[in-house]
Write a protein that holds these residues in place. Sequence first.
Motif, PDB file in Angstrom:
ATOM      1  N   VAL A 142      -1.159   2.529  -1.681  1.00 43.71           N
ATOM      2  CA  VAL A 142       0.203   3.053  -1.714  1.00 43.71           C
ATOM      3  C   VAL A 142       0.545   4.405  -1.314  1.00 43.71           C
ATOM      4  O   VAL A 142       0.160   5.199  -1.477  1.00 43.71           O
ATOM      5  CB  VAL A 142       0.594   2.846  -3.141  1.00 43.71           C
ATOM      6  CG1 VAL A 142       1.845   3.341  -3.740  1.00 43.71           C
ATOM      7  CG2 VAL A 142      -0.023   1.399  -3.903  1.00 43.71           C
ATOM      8  N   THR A 143       1.631   4.376  -0.462  1.00 43.48           N
ATOM      9  CA  THR A 143       1.993   5.760   0.137  1.00 43.48           C
ATOM     10  C   THR A 143       3.262   6.266  -0.254  1.00 43.48           C
ATOM     11  O   THR A 143       3.617   7.488  -0.378  1.00 43.48           O
ATOM     12  CB  THR A 143       2.339   5.325   1.679  1.00 43.48           C
ATOM     13  OG1 THR A 143       3.295   4.186   1.941  1.00 43.48           O
ATOM     14  CG2 THR A 143       1.177   4.796   2.422  1.00 43.48           C
ATOM     15  N   SER A 172      -2.849   8.339  -5.409  1.00 38.77           N
ATOM     16  CA  SER A 172      -3.978   8.446  -4.549  1.00 38.77           C
ATOM     17  C   SER A 172      -5.038   7.397  -5.366  1.00 38.77           C
ATOM     18  O   SER A 172      -6.052   7.135  -4.512  1.00 38.77           O
ATOM     19  CB  SER A 172      -4.490   9.905  -4.710  1.00 38.77           C
ATOM     20  OG  SER A 172      -5.091  10.052  -6.054  1.00 38.77           O
ATOM     21  N   LEU A 173      -4.800   6.706  -6.425  1.00 38.80           N
ATOM     22  CA  LEU A 173      -5.730   5.842  -7.019  1.00 38.80           C
ATOM     23  C   LEU A 173      -5.279   4.553  -7.091  1.00 38.80           C
ATOM     24  O   LEU A 173      -5.989   3.512  -7.431  1.00 38.80           O
ATOM     25  CB  LEU A 173      -5.742   6.257  -8.598  1.00 38.80           C
ATOM     26  CG  LEU A 173      -6.531   7.602  -8.836  1.00 38.80           C
ATOM     27  CD1 LEU A 173      -6.295   7.818 -10.336  1.00 38.80           C
ATOM     28  CD2 LEU A 173      -7.942   7.869  -8.311  1.00 38.80           C
ATOM     29  N   LEU A 174      -3.996   4.265  -6.294  1.00 38.31           N
ATOM     30  CA  LEU A 174      -3.236   2.948  -6.321  1.00 38.31           C
ATOM     31  C   LEU A 174      -3.456   2.173  -5.044  1.00 38.31           C
ATOM     32  O   LEU A 174      -3.095   3.015  -3.893  1.00 38.31           O
ATOM     33  CB  LEU A 174      -1.881   3.102  -6.911  1.00 38.31           C
ATOM     34  CG  LEU A 174      -1.733   3.502  -8.356  1.00 38.31           C
ATOM     35  CD1 LEU A 174      -0.230   3.660  -8.805  1.00 38.31           C
ATOM     36  CD2 LEU A 174      -2.523   2.770  -9.222  1.00 38.31           C
ATOM     37  N   VAL A 217     -11.555  -4.891   0.753  1.00 33.64           N
ATOM     38  CA  VAL A 217     -11.734  -4.574   2.204  1.00 33.64           C
ATOM     39  C   VAL A 217     -10.196  -4.038   2.737  1.00 33.64           C
ATOM     40  O   VAL A 217      -9.338  -4.022   1.883  1.00 33.64           O
ATOM     41  CB  VAL A 217     -11.909  -5.645   3.163  1.00 33.64           C
ATOM     42  CG1 VAL A 217     -13.415  -5.962   2.749  1.00 33.64           C
ATOM     43  CG2 VAL A 217     -11.013  -6.651   2.872  1.00 33.64           C
ATOM     44  N   ASP A 218     -10.196  -3.219   3.715  1.00 34.71           N
ATOM     45  CA  ASP A 218      -8.954  -2.655   4.098  1.00 34.71           C
ATOM     46  C   ASP A 218      -7.925  -3.852   4.801  1.00 34.71           C
ATOM     47  O   ASP A 218      -8.351  -4.631   5.432  1.00 34.71           O
ATOM     48  CB  ASP A 218      -8.997  -1.786   5.373  1.00 34.71           C
ATOM     49  CG  ASP A 218      -9.625  -0.385   4.845  1.00 34.71           C
ATOM     50  OD1 ASP A 218      -9.547   0.129   3.593  1.00 34.71           O
ATOM     51  OD2 ASP A 218     -10.289   0.265   5.712  1.00 34.71           O
ATOM     52  N   GLY A 219      -6.954  -4.056   4.051  1.00 37.93           N
ATOM     53  CA  GLY A 219      -5.906  -4.793   4.451  1.00 37.93           C
ATOM     54  C   GLY A 219      -5.075  -4.278   5.748  1.00 37.93           C
ATOM     55  O   GLY A 219      -5.337  -3.389   6.421  1.00 37.93           O
ATOM     56  N   GLU A 220      -3.808  -4.863   6.085  1.00 36.80           N
ATOM     57  CA  GLU A 220      -3.006  -4.745   7.104  1.00 36.80           C
ATOM     58  C   GLU A 220      -1.682  -4.386   6.637  1.00 36.80           C
ATOM     59  O   GLU A 220      -1.098  -5.019   5.905  1.00 36.80           O
ATOM     60  CB  GLU A 220      -3.172  -5.696   8.058  1.00 36.80           C
ATOM     61  CG  GLU A 220      -4.533  -5.907   8.709  1.00 36.80           C
ATOM     62  CD  GLU A 220      -4.632  -7.360   9.573  1.00 36.80           C
ATOM     63  OE1 GLU A 220      -5.622  -7.192  10.407  1.00 36.80           O
ATOM     64  OE2 GLU A 220      -3.816  -8.200   9.341  1.00 36.80           O
ATOM     65  N   ARG A 221      -1.045  -3.170   7.206  1.00 43.43           N
ATOM     66  CA  ARG A 221       0.210  -2.765   6.941  1.00 43.43           C
ATOM     67  C   ARG A 221       1.044  -3.679   7.214  1.00 43.43           C
ATOM     68  O   ARG A 221       2.198  -4.037   6.572  1.00 43.43           O
ATOM     69  CB  ARG A 221       0.515  -1.441   7.726  1.00 43.43           C
ATOM     70  CG  ARG A 221       1.932  -0.650   7.222  1.00 43.43           C
ATOM     71  CD  ARG A 221       1.962  -0.650   5.705  1.00 43.43           C
ATOM     72  NE  ARG A 221       0.855   0.303   5.188  1.00 43.43           N
ATOM     73  CZ  ARG A 221       0.759   0.710   4.095  1.00 43.43           C
ATOM     74  NH1 ARG A 221       1.801   0.250   3.237  1.00 43.43           N
ATOM     75  NH2 ARG A 221      -0.150   1.685   3.846  1.00 43.43           N
ATOM     76  N   TYR A 222       0.825  -4.359   8.424  1.00 43.33           N
ATOM     77  CA  TYR A 222       1.897  -5.516   9.047  1.00 43.33           C
ATOM     78  C   TYR A 222       1.634  -6.792   8.199  1.00 43.33           C
ATOM     79  O   TYR A 222       2.490  -7.838   8.536  1.00 43.33           O
ATOM     80  CB  TYR A 222       1.819  -5.764  10.588  1.00 43.33           C
ATOM     81  CG  TYR A 222       2.293  -4.397  11.390  1.00 43.33           C
ATOM     82  CD1 TYR A 222       3.149  -3.533  10.625  1.00 43.33           C
ATOM     83  CD2 TYR A 222       2.013  -4.356  12.651  1.00 43.33           C
ATOM     84  CE1 TYR A 222       3.739  -2.578  11.630  1.00 43.33           C
ATOM     85  CE2 TYR A 222       2.388  -3.226  13.548  1.00 43.33           C
ATOM     86  CZ  TYR A 222       3.344  -2.411  12.856  1.00 43.33           C
ATOM     87  OH  TYR A 222       3.852  -1.435  13.409  1.00 43.33           O
TER      88      TYR A 222
END
Length: 241
Positions: A142-143, A172-174, A217-222
């Motif tokens: 979350v940014t 930073s935890l979300l 796992v890392d997802g994708e922003r798009y």
Amino acid sequence: MRKHFTMERKKYLIITAGGSGTRMGSAVPKQFLSLGGKAILHLSIERFVNAVPGIKVITVLPEAHIDYWKKYCYSSSFIYPQTLVPGGITRFHSVKNGLERVPDGAVVAIHDGVRPLVSEELIRNMFNMAESEPAVIPVVPVTDTLKALRKVENADGNIRLERMEGVVADRSLLYAAQTPQVFHSEILKDSYRQAFDTAFTDDASVAERKNIPLAYVDGERYNIKITTQADLVLAQAILSI
């Protein structure tokens, strides 16, 4: 010495497209709207078909639109085999209906029919990881700055937002969960035998209630979920890059 071979799990996709898409305000449910010349649902399924040749597709649809989708696939020459299943009253019930068509001993991905921009690379990586992990969930950090607020009704009946004292949301935890979420089928089927709970907002939350260990796992922003007209405009822009 006798060698032991492990049978590779067959791969399934349950694509959830059982919603009516009222927030979009369109004449047809959002999964049937055109994006890049194809229905959003068409694009979503196509990503998996290209990434995992031979994957078995179970498409969960509003019962009233099953014939509509059949006609679309015929007119668009989208002839990839699909098992069509009517959706339920909630996403939980729709996924449960789809899981009835999935055998034990398989790997099954659950994906939102309105996430057509997921990459084939992410799909392949998640299926590969799921050979050894029982549940794999893509997430993105979350940014935005987060505020804990609650809705309060004034004396005149108007609603306003009010800060919740003592509640601090540490971004930073979300992380935000995405789909596809990929599981060993027997584990997910067992998880979906639980009674429905409004806290079940995705498949990971259903599995967590059964204490299934989740791998992230890392997802994708798009890999956005298209729910509004603004999302559709953004998706069109992303496709044109």
